[in-house]
Write a protein that holds these residues in place. Sequence first.
Motif, PDB file in Angstrom:
ATOM      1  N   ALA A 143     -22.863  15.646  17.269  1.00 29.28           N
ATOM      2  CA  ALA A 143     -22.068  14.557  16.716  1.00 29.28           C
ATOM      3  C   ALA A 143     -22.382  13.291  17.499  1.00 29.28           C
ATOM      4  N   SER A 156     -21.422  15.245  10.489  1.00 31.66           N
ATOM      5  CA  SER A 156     -20.678  15.105  11.739  1.00 31.66           C
ATOM      6  C   SER A 156     -20.367  13.653  12.022  1.00 31.66           C
ATOM      7  N   SER A 157     -19.314  13.455  12.840  1.00 31.64           N
ATOM      8  CA  SER A 157     -18.938  12.116  13.292  1.00 31.64           C
ATOM      9  C   SER A 157     -18.402  12.212  14.707  1.00 31.64           C
ATOM     10  N   LEU A 158     -18.458  11.094  15.440  1.00 30.76           N
ATOM     11  CA  LEU A 158     -17.881  10.996  16.783  1.00 30.76           C
ATOM     12  C   LEU A 158     -17.102   9.690  16.833  1.00 30.76           C
ATOM     13  N   ALA A 170     -14.763  14.670  17.886  1.00 31.24           N
ATOM     14  CA  ALA A 170     -15.980  15.029  17.154  1.00 31.24           C
ATOM     15  C   ALA A 170     -15.574  15.907  15.976  1.00 31.24           C
ATOM     16  N   TYR A 172     -16.933  18.084  12.519  1.00 32.25           N
ATOM     17  CA  TYR A 172     -18.061  18.728  11.836  1.00 32.25           C
ATOM     18  C   TYR A 172     -17.563  19.300  10.514  1.00 32.25           C
TER      19      TYR A 172
END
Length: 710
Positions: A143, A156-158, A170, A172
């Motif tokens: 992420a 995904s992201s952070l 984070a 998913y």
Amino acid sequence: MVVFPDRDFVTIEGYQDKIGETATVEVTRPGVGVVGSAQSVVAAGDVAFEINHPGGVCWGAGTRLNVTPDIQPGDAVSIKFGGVEAGTTTVQDTYVNATSVRDGNKVTVKGHVGGGVNKDQMEQRIIDPAFKDTTVGRRDVRAAPGPLTADDGYRSSLEFGLDGPDTFTATYEFDELAAAELAAAAGGARSMAWQEQDADANRQGLTIAEFGELGGPGMGGCPNGPLGSGPVGPTDVKAAKVNGELKVNWTPAQAVPGTPAITGYRVTAVAQTVSGNEQVESGVRISDQKAASTTLKGLSAEEEYDVYVVSVSSVGETFPASHALAETDTTSPSVTASPNGGTFSTAQDLTLEASEQGSDIYYTLDGTDPVSGGVSVEGATLYTGPIKVTEDSKFTFAAIDPSGNASDKETIEFNITNDPVPAAPVITGELKAGLGTAEVSWTKPYAGADGLTIDGYSVQAYTASGAFGDPKKVTGGDVTTLVYDGLNGDTAYQFTVRASNTNGDGPESGKSAFVTVQGPVVSIAGPDQSVARRTTATTVSLDGTGSTTTGATYKWEQILTGATDPDKVTLNAGTTLKPTFSLPVYRTPMTNNPLTFKLTVTVGTTVRTDEVKVTPVPDRVTIGQAQWKSGDMRISGTSNVIGGIVTIRVGGPAGRVLGQVNVTAAAAPATGGEYFLRLRNAAAGTTNPGTVWIESTVGGTAGPVAVVNK
């Protein structure tokens, strides 16, 4: 340098220009100092060496700071060669602080990120080799900062601040449930942060914080952590019998940086006589960290005792205790003085030191004896530390040891003229050798007092046997370089410098390093080189410029380990000053060891030689996955160089070849390259091959890695 603070583990990569040199790695805590250190020799290839990890060295190796540091955010991890710093990594303040949470195909990982971390240089990863068998297709998911971004088998992201200041989240979203279940159950959740990226997008100063990993020693036989064995114990413990009492002396302990302060000591005398199953014990506790002695009273004059001293802190006591046997001492001490009297232009600090620990030193200024009958006389002064001598003085001194033995008295005299002279210069930089000459440079020191100026310097040469000739004079305090001539060729010299003002010469500087002066015939093979291996053969040039040219012949040759040296190359134009050779692509049984070349210069009957090392720098390769089931084998990993060819072997580094595969560019956001080899049916075999090794045509090697059954 990559730091794993949860495991107190450091891995050193690169530094291939330092192969064979000893590196010192130190962990320094702001406001505390060095809390951990170790030394190791840089090896060819990556990893160069590791600390607190199987196959590496323990903390404390070569440095005597025998403690595994509890590495914390904000600590600085540095690497030094010969005392000169070559790199520093500051441990980043970020980590996963909770287990992963799954909601259907969605997995969330939460953690901490400190204010000093560059959030654009962060990444959260979950590691599990089993991801290779899902739509993810590789051993980890990642992420990166920003909104949900698609990757193979997941998005995904952070994001930062969702749960308050200094937090990250984070997220998913997996294409299949099996991958989400793996991610939620994996123990490899980690937070990664790095200080900077170089021009090739390599991450420098990397911290990898791994959720759930245990700190402390990671290898058998390595030292405990800072709290594992209680406080450091006192040293040099001695016990003397004096009139039915025990006088105990020791050197106070110094707490390991980062651990609780030592608050005092416990001193115990244990009788050696056993009555039934008991021994008499007597002792005291001392609430003073600086304490260095005590007297145990009320003991039996006929008994023999073992004496034990431990340090005390908030975490307990030293284990094991420092031990001494009580002895009867009849030897008189002696006292040394520094300086031992004389005439000086400025005030001096007089230091007195007794030969026997725990001795008291007394002195007088009128020439009378300070000690009589094993005790000090009236009017004598107890020495407690360096004495500032600012005027003409006479000191008479003697020592009394813990057993009452007194030294002979000694008297020294000082003549202080109070005519200040310059301080000692400091020799700077590397000395430059010439034909019968050496160039010496230094820093301008303090002139001695306001209003005074330096009017000159004198430079003294030394050979291994002592001073050489008379000092060379340099006029003017603004001239801080001298080409020292008249030296013997092919001879090693050191140099010192002293400054002078109107009052006279100041103290001599410390000696420089040795430098070998050139003679009439010179061989210079040039500086050592580090040459990166490439996917094709690389032309390397040697350079003997600076060697004698008039009437000289040249011969370059490679220094080989034997007739079958696998690193042998062919030199072109080996009788010129600038020959070349081709560094081939890598293949077993080649190594990445330095190639050593010797230049021989001959003029008439005079022969001189010099050597240069060329160190191949390979790519960094890894084996990330090695799985087998009947009729299906998968081997994959990474390389920092795209375009190489990886060979997979079983049975050893030169064993049977399973296959070869090209290194291709890794999918974003990853950098560098990756490879993947899949063998099916007969090519995969009917039995697990056990372990695999790899080699790259760009020189990198890795293995052995165990092949796991799927």
